[in-house]
Design a protein around this motif. Structure first.
Motif: not given
Length: 321
Positions: A80-85, A116-124, A268-277
């Motif tokens: 994930h980037i750019g979001l909170q879960t 997530a901020g600049r980038g993190i990975a997780h599982s659930e 927003m695409w897949w698990n990312f939130v950003g500002r540009t493609g």
């Protein structure tokens, strides 16, 4: 939680141009989405006509599912980037692992909050020894530009503030509600509150007129400002309200989501939130190359690969389609 769609849609959202200053009553339609090996969720946000509620940009509702003798939730490592879960349960348990080394079992009415901020990975996943019923919601909060590259973090709060009134009880999940403030870290004016109504209760809960709101029904049937909702429904309410009239038909529960309308335009695409493609494409390539996001240890299976990017450019424009 991940968006496991192998052909995820690029969602263009944000901005205040299409936010109604007056109250509305807009029922959002859910679509069923497979999640992992054995869980199906009802995706309520983003929807065809509504992309955000304040900074809330993603809402999945799942269960109640009988998972006795089943693996339950199994979501492999993903980025994930750019979001909170926000992980929120009414039944069952979810075991969270992430690339910071966090290992935490989240239980009903406990807050699992990952920035997530600049980038993190997780599982659930559902623990090997899990309860019979799994029921909950997974929500994302978009981070504003000044904080979206912050250091990743995970918080677990088992003791959250509560507000009680005639016929209702509310747990403050995130932000502030009726004077009570959640310990979870926030980056925009926001609220998430889990509200329980007793059979026959007729109440009006306080709202902030500058916030836009939506209600996610979790159990029982609730009349929300004249709209009767079954479990797993979501009603968008707009702005301009100082209170919300409610009536319960039997014991009922819902999650109130709200916040100041999010001014920035997002991709927003897949698990990312950003500002540009370009930003999204870079994050996707780095994940598939094993860069940037670190490693989730302990999950019994490989990580999810990022799916192919769409053929058309990803652009940020507007909060509704």
């Amino acid at each position: 939680m991940s968006d496991l769609d192998v052909r995820p849609e690029a969602v263009r959202t944000g901005g205040r141009d299409e936010v109604s200053a007056a109250p509305v009553r807009e029922v959002l339609r859910a679509r069923d989405v497979p999640l992992g090996e054995s869980t199906v969720v009802r995706r309520l946000l983003p929807s065809l006509g509504r992309r955000m509620v304040g900074a809330w940009c993603f809402v999945d509702h799942y269960g109640p599912d009988d998972i006795a003798g089943e693996p339950g939730m199994q979501v492999p490592p993903h980025p994930h980037i750019g979001l909170q879960t926000v992980s929120w349960l009414h039944g069952g348990e979810v075991l969270h692992r992430d690339s910071l080394g966090s290992l935490q079992t989240v239980r009903p009415r406990e807050l699992g909050l990952m920035t997530a901020g600049r980038g993190i990975a997780h599982s659930e996943e559902s623990p090997a020894d899990h309860s019979r019923v799994l029921h909950g919601a997974q929500l994302w909060v978009a981070l504003p530009d000044e904080h979206r590259h912050t250091e990743p973090a995970f918080e677990h709060h088992g003791d959250l503030p509560r507000v009680t009134g005639g016929g209702f009880d509310a747990t403050v999940v995130l932000g502030a509600f009726d004077g009570a403030v959640s310990p979870g870290r926030t980056f925009t004016p926001i609220v998430g509150a889990d509200v329980t109504l007793r059979d026959g209760a007729e109440v009006a809960v306080p709202l902030e007129p500058d916030f836009e709101y939506a209600v996610l029904t979790m159990s029982g049937e609730t009349d929300v400002d004249g709209v009767r909702l079954a479990p797993g429904s979501m009603l968008y309410l707009g702005c301009g309200r100082r209170e919300l009239p409610l009536r319960a038909y039997g014991d009922a529960g819902f999650v109130l989501l709200g916040g100041e309308p999010f001014a920035e335009r997002l991709v927003m695409w897949w698990n990312f939130v950003g500002r540009t493609g370009e930003e999204i494409a870079q994050a996707s390539a780095q994940w598939n190359a094993g860069e940037r996001f670190g490693t989730v240890h302990g999950y019994a299976g490989p990580p999810l690969p990022a799916p192919p990017l769409p053929a058309t450019p990803l652009k940020a424009r507007g909060r509704t389609r």
